[in-house]
Scaffold this motif. Sequence first.
Motif, PDB file in Angstrom:
ATOM      1  N   GLY A 153       0.838  -1.281   0.082  1.00 32.60           N
ATOM      2  CA  GLY A 153       0.053   0.160   0.071  1.00 32.60           C
ATOM      3  C   GLY A 153       0.880   1.417   0.026  1.00 32.60           C
ATOM      4  O   GLY A 153       1.956   1.446  -0.532  1.00 32.60           O
ATOM      5  N   THR A 154       0.475   2.074   0.515  1.00 26.73           N
ATOM      6  CA  THR A 154       0.942   3.732   0.891  1.00 26.73           C
ATOM      7  C   THR A 154       1.378   3.796   2.164  1.00 26.73           C
ATOM      8  O   THR A 154       0.808   3.393   3.208  1.00 26.73           O
ATOM      9  CB  THR A 154      -0.071   4.551  -0.014  1.00 26.73           C
ATOM     10  OG1 THR A 154      -1.236   4.737   1.014  1.00 26.73           O
ATOM     11  CG2 THR A 154      -0.581   4.212  -1.262  1.00 26.73           C
ATOM     12  N   ASN A 155       2.310   5.143   2.078  1.00 24.16           N
ATOM     13  CA  ASN A 155       2.506   5.547   3.670  1.00 24.16           C
ATOM     14  C   ASN A 155       1.365   6.081   4.471  1.00 24.16           C
ATOM     15  O   ASN A 155       1.081   5.828   5.561  1.00 24.16           O
ATOM     16  CB  ASN A 155       3.321   6.991   3.447  1.00 24.16           C
ATOM     17  CG  ASN A 155       4.864   6.381   3.128  1.00 24.16           C
ATOM     18  OD1 ASN A 155       5.034   5.346   2.448  1.00 24.16           O
ATOM     19  ND2 ASN A 155       5.801   7.357   3.247  1.00 24.16           N
ATOM     20  N   GLU A 156       0.122   6.664   3.497  1.00 26.27           N
ATOM     21  CA  GLU A 156      -1.062   6.953   4.301  1.00 26.27           C
ATOM     22  C   GLU A 156      -1.860   5.760   4.799  1.00 26.27           C
ATOM     23  O   GLU A 156      -2.386   5.796   5.830  1.00 26.27           O
ATOM     24  CB  GLU A 156      -1.834   7.857   3.170  1.00 26.27           C
ATOM     25  CG  GLU A 156      -1.487   8.951   2.790  1.00 26.27           C
ATOM     26  CD  GLU A 156      -1.231  10.033   4.184  1.00 26.27           C
ATOM     27  OE1 GLU A 156      -2.310  10.011   4.989  1.00 26.27           O
ATOM     28  OE2 GLU A 156      -0.354  10.643   4.317  1.00 26.27           O
ATOM     29  N   ASP A 157      -1.840   4.527   3.981  1.00 25.33           N
ATOM     30  CA  ASP A 157      -2.339   3.211   4.350  1.00 25.33           C
ATOM     31  C   ASP A 157      -1.769   3.074   5.814  1.00 25.33           C
ATOM     32  O   ASP A 157      -2.510   2.628   6.918  1.00 25.33           O
ATOM     33  CB  ASP A 157      -2.202   2.210   3.582  1.00 25.33           C
ATOM     34  CG  ASP A 157      -3.083   2.547   2.274  1.00 25.33           C
ATOM     35  OD1 ASP A 157      -3.878   3.186   2.316  1.00 25.33           O
ATOM     36  OD2 ASP A 157      -2.754   2.012   1.120  1.00 25.33           O
ATOM     37  N   PHE A 158      -0.271   3.131   5.925  1.00 25.56           N
ATOM     38  CA  PHE A 158       0.185   2.629   7.252  1.00 25.56           C
ATOM     39  C   PHE A 158      -0.126   3.593   8.271  1.00 25.56           C
ATOM     40  O   PHE A 158      -0.228   3.332   9.435  1.00 25.56           O
ATOM     41  CB  PHE A 158       1.622   2.384   6.745  1.00 25.56           C
ATOM     42  CG  PHE A 158       2.248   1.793   8.029  1.00 25.56           C
ATOM     43  CD1 PHE A 158       2.171   0.426   8.486  1.00 25.56           C
ATOM     44  CD2 PHE A 158       3.443   2.146   8.846  1.00 25.56           C
ATOM     45  CE1 PHE A 158       2.588  -0.218   9.610  1.00 25.56           C
ATOM     46  CE2 PHE A 158       4.075   1.675   9.731  1.00 25.56           C
ATOM     47  CZ  PHE A 158       3.739   0.393  10.420  1.00 25.56           C
ATOM     48  N   LYS A 159      -0.052   4.877   8.003  1.00 23.82           N
ATOM     49  CA  LYS A 159      -0.603   5.956   9.109  1.00 23.82           C
ATOM     50  C   LYS A 159      -1.827   5.568   9.630  1.00 23.82           C
ATOM     51  O   LYS A 159      -2.252   5.343  10.904  1.00 23.82           O
ATOM     52  CB  LYS A 159      -0.603   7.130   8.602  1.00 23.82           C
ATOM     53  CG  LYS A 159       0.765   7.970   8.554  1.00 23.82           C
ATOM     54  CD  LYS A 159       0.850   8.949   7.723  1.00 23.82           C
ATOM     55  CE  LYS A 159       0.159  10.239   8.275  1.00 23.82           C
ATOM     56  NZ  LYS A 159       0.321  11.509   7.876  1.00 23.82           N
ATOM     57  N   MET A 191      12.041   9.806  10.506  1.00 27.52           N
ATOM     58  CA  MET A 191      10.533  10.095   9.779  1.00 27.52           C
ATOM     59  C   MET A 191       9.711   8.821  10.146  1.00 27.52           C
ATOM     60  O   MET A 191       8.613   9.211  10.216  1.00 27.52           O
ATOM     61  CB  MET A 191      11.003   9.584   8.070  1.00 27.52           C
ATOM     62  CG  MET A 191       9.528   9.769   7.365  1.00 27.52           C
ATOM     63  SD  MET A 191       9.976   8.571   5.862  1.00 27.52           S
ATOM     64  CE  MET A 191       8.438   7.969   5.730  1.00 27.52           C
ATOM     65  N   TRP A 192      10.167   7.793  10.429  1.00 23.15           N
ATOM     66  CA  TRP A 192       9.028   6.643  10.908  1.00 23.15           C
ATOM     67  C   TRP A 192       8.449   6.885  12.213  1.00 23.15           C
ATOM     68  O   TRP A 192       7.144   6.733  12.477  1.00 23.15           O
ATOM     69  CB  TRP A 192       9.688   5.232  10.990  1.00 23.15           C
ATOM     70  CG  TRP A 192      10.474   4.789   9.957  1.00 23.15           C
ATOM     71  CD1 TRP A 192      10.207   5.167   8.552  1.00 23.15           C
ATOM     72  CD2 TRP A 192      11.807   3.665   9.866  1.00 23.15           C
ATOM     73  NE1 TRP A 192      11.191   4.583   7.570  1.00 23.15           N
ATOM     74  CE2 TRP A 192      11.881   3.735   8.479  1.00 23.15           C
ATOM     75  CE3 TRP A 192      12.145   2.873  10.728  1.00 23.15           C
ATOM     76  CZ2 TRP A 192      12.930   2.677   8.234  1.00 23.15           C
ATOM     77  CZ3 TRP A 192      13.263   2.063  10.217  1.00 23.15           C
ATOM     78  CH2 TRP A 192      13.638   1.931   8.874  1.00 23.15           C
ATOM     79  N   ILE A 193       9.334   7.581  13.013  1.00 20.82           N
ATOM     80  CA  ILE A 193       8.908   8.042  14.397  1.00 20.82           C
ATOM     81  C   ILE A 193       7.772   9.213  14.272  1.00 20.82           C
ATOM     82  O   ILE A 193       6.808   9.082  14.743  1.00 20.82           O
ATOM     83  CB  ILE A 193      10.027   8.340  15.438  1.00 20.82           C
ATOM     84  CG1 ILE A 193      10.638   7.190  15.491  1.00 20.82           C
ATOM     85  CG2 ILE A 193       9.272   9.086  16.447  1.00 20.82           C
ATOM     86  CD1 ILE A 193      11.849   7.608  16.500  1.00 20.82           C
ATOM     87  N   GLU A 194       8.079  10.075  13.240  1.00 23.73           N
ATOM     88  CA  GLU A 194       7.384  11.437  13.219  1.00 23.73           C
ATOM     89  C   GLU A 194       6.001  11.117  12.450  1.00 23.73           C
ATOM     90  O   GLU A 194       5.234  11.477  12.788  1.00 23.73           O
ATOM     91  CB  GLU A 194       8.350  12.797  12.750  1.00 23.73           C
ATOM     92  CG  GLU A 194       9.070  13.057  13.643  1.00 23.73           C
ATOM     93  CD  GLU A 194      10.103  14.150  12.989  1.00 23.73           C
ATOM     94  OE1 GLU A 194      10.155  14.352  11.753  1.00 23.73           O
ATOM     95  OE2 GLU A 194      10.689  14.711  13.989  1.00 23.73           O
ATOM     96  N   GLU A 195       6.232  10.290  11.268  1.00 24.00           N
ATOM     97  CA  GLU A 195       5.132  10.186  10.254  1.00 24.00           C
ATOM     98  C   GLU A 195       4.223   8.987  10.869  1.00 24.00           C
ATOM     99  O   GLU A 195       2.994   9.113  10.757  1.00 24.00           O
ATOM    100  CB  GLU A 195       5.692   9.856   8.973  1.00 24.00           C
ATOM    101  CG  GLU A 195       4.466  10.035   8.042  1.00 24.00           C
ATOM    102  CD  GLU A 195       5.069   9.909   6.534  1.00 24.00           C
ATOM    103  OE1 GLU A 195       4.377   9.390   5.830  1.00 24.00           O
ATOM    104  OE2 GLU A 195       6.064  10.463   6.193  1.00 24.00           O
ATOM    105  N   PHE A 196       4.769   7.908  11.498  1.00 23.21           N
ATOM    106  CA  PHE A 196       3.910   6.649  11.988  1.00 23.21           C
ATOM    107  C   PHE A 196       3.803   6.640  13.135  1.00 23.21           C
ATOM    108  O   PHE A 196       2.851   5.864  13.636  1.00 23.21           O
ATOM    109  CB  PHE A 196       4.500   5.459  11.210  1.00 23.21           C
ATOM    110  CG  PHE A 196       4.944   5.580   9.654  1.00 23.21           C
ATOM    111  CD1 PHE A 196       3.680   5.841   8.927  1.00 23.21           C
ATOM    112  CD2 PHE A 196       6.094   5.133   9.237  1.00 23.21           C
ATOM    113  CE1 PHE A 196       3.889   5.934   7.642  1.00 23.21           C
ATOM    114  CE2 PHE A 196       6.276   5.022   7.857  1.00 23.21           C
ATOM    115  CZ  PHE A 196       5.241   5.617   6.931  1.00 23.21           C
ATOM    116  N   GLY A 197       4.660   7.369  14.091  1.00 24.14           N
ATOM    117  CA  GLY A 197       4.488   7.200  15.558  1.00 24.14           C
ATOM    118  C   GLY A 197       4.776   5.671  16.001  1.00 24.14           C
ATOM    119  O   GLY A 197       4.323   5.440  17.014  1.00 24.14           O
TER     120      GLY A 197
END
Length: 440
Positions: A75-81, A171-177
């Motif tokens: 999928g996409t980064n948005e999906d994973f968020k 980026m993983w921490i800030e975007e996905f938490g």
Amino acid sequence: MWAYNETFYQIYPIGFCGAPVHNDGVTEHRILKIGEWAEYLGDLGIGSIILNPIFESDNHGYDTRDFRKIDCRLGTNEDFKEVCEKLHDNNVKIMLDGVFNHVGRGFWAFKDVQEKKWDSPYKDWFHISFDGNSAYNDGFWYEGWEGHFELVKLNLQNPAVVDYLLDCVKMWIEEFGIDGLRLDVAYCLDHNFMRRLRSFCEELKPGFALIGEVLFGDYNLIVNDEMLHSCTNYECYKGIFSSFNCMNMFEIAHSLNRQFGPEQWCIYRGKHLMTFVDNHDVTRIASILTNKNHLPLAYGLLFGMPGIPCIYYGSEWGEEGVKAPDNDYALRPCFEEPKPNELTDFIKELIEVRRNSDALCNGSYRNVVITNHQLIFERRTDNERVLVAINAGDSEFTAGNGELQGNFTELLVNADEIENVTLNGQLTMPAYSVQFLKAV
């Protein structure tokens, strides 16, 4: 460290989500399926999931192309968020697979070297010699991981490589938490890199957990206050299934005492290693045990012994899967939905009991009774004492020992009744049983 009191749940996303084995370049929103399991995982009592690789790769995920982009097959980064939000809403933390030792041949910086050779600004990101040639006829030689030349080894002593990887983690921490990392082949990683990673993550997100994949050697070298919080305990992984299959509880008792026992020479006292009965690289426990009556006992042992228990997806209901000589596909299946059963209910109870027990999460270890078929050991902190008793035999057994004295509460009870037990030097152990007895 929050991870010490939690149970982990490992998912291999490419298999779990039913993605093609080889990257077909087609974007499908398969990773949303993990979010659909969030409520089930929260109900089971899981504290955190461990996701094997999810970033754009050539094939199996460990051959990364781009550390900043979710694999198009998933999928996409948005999906994973969205997935991360659902997991956090169900009190499940997220740990990603940090594959920092090597990348795939499709990795953007390596492709630049293939194209520009000496003129590439990224040639020092890898271990390259322009005096030789590769198995792929690149016109230069490079180091692969343990002879696997589809996995190009990164030069972690190059500050530019380290800065790039840390920026990806940020980026993983800030975007996905995300809440932590599993470090792939941690036994290969540069120690200074792990020190830098530990301080970087702790400053960015206090309490960020780092757990390494280690197969052998002295775990103290990388599990310490400067590097990792934990690592995989492969010694006791083997000891668990082997003790049941050989009907020789002395094996696991020896390993546990060697690692965590009361003697000064015991090597990992005070450490919290990650314990497991199977994972994405080994035959599932339900397939490896020769007596299926031992399956719940293996989990009873896992949750009673020192360490951080980790369950591999599907094994909580006894799914089988055998490692093939040339691939791991059978170990990494796609399930449409969870299939909980009596074993799942028992594991849910084990998770709850352990989470509420200081002795089981953090206590010392001491063997009390060992026979070929039975094992009783003590977990103890200043404010709690628990006896873990396992009878792998097919008949009732009465264990005798002077330390089996006093009043206890049986922690593993399925109903609302609480069973109180008084011991006078003996403990009766039903056939194929697990008992967690808390001193009162």
